[in-house]
Design an enzyme around this catalytic site. Structure first.
Site, mmCIF file in Angstrom:
data_model
loop_
_atom_site.group_PDB
_atom_site.id
_atom_site.type_symbol
_atom_site.label_atom_id
_atom_site.label_comp_id
_atom_site.label_asym_id
_atom_site.label_seq_id
_atom_site.Cartn_x
_atom_site.Cartn_y
_atom_site.Cartn_z
ATOM 1 C CG HIS A 52 -2.029 0.991 1.100
ATOM 2 N ND1 HIS A 52 -3.134 0.817 0.301
ATOM 3 C CD2 HIS A 52 -2.178 2.198 1.682
ATOM 4 C CE1 HIS A 52 -3.914 1.879 0.409
ATOM 5 N NE2 HIS A 52 -3.352 2.727 1.234
ATOM 6 C CD GLU A 55 -2.750 1.923 -3.742
ATOM 7 O OE1 GLU A 55 -3.686 2.744 -3.771
ATOM 8 O OE2 GLU A 55 -2.812 0.834 -3.133
ATOM 9 C CG HIS A 56 -0.740 5.870 -1.040
ATOM 10 N ND1 HIS A 56 -1.719 6.813 -1.206
ATOM 11 C CD2 HIS A 56 -1.369 4.750 -0.612
ATOM 12 C CE1 HIS A 56 -2.888 6.300 -0.888
ATOM 13 N NE2 HIS A 56 -2.699 5.045 -0.522
#
Length: 97
Positions: A52, A55-56
């Site tokens: 995650h 992803e950012h």
């Protein structure tokens, strides 16, 4: 409902192992999804949340453009940019009309 024609799909594996799937359509739309075979289900206690986080981080900036500039360029063309993390994959999606 329109059913996809399997003859319109093309698949190729690049020398670096990346798999590319292409569907030929007669519509003025480009949709791109780039995904990795790593999602939250592959994490352990030592790296929990890394999929995650990556992803950012990808949306932060490039060498020449800020994240906001990239999104603005795509949205000005009527498109969108998004990402997701699942148990199996981390993916990035963009669509432009």
């Amino acid at each position: 409902m329109t059913i996809a024609n399997p003859d319109n799909f093309f698949r190729q594996v690049l020398p670096n192992g990346m798999k590319v799937v292409f569907e030929k359509r007669d519509v003025p739309l480009i949709s791109i999804v780039a995904a990795t075979n790593f999602g939250s289900g592959h994490e352990n206690e030592n790296n929990k949340g890394i999929a995650h986080l990556i992803e950012h981080v990808v949306f932060k900036k490039t060498k020449n453009k800020t994240g906001n500039q990239i999104v603005s360029m795509i949205e000005k063309k009527g498109g969108n940019l998004d990402a997701f993390t699942s148990d199996e994959i981390t993916g990035f999606h963009s669509k432009i009309r």
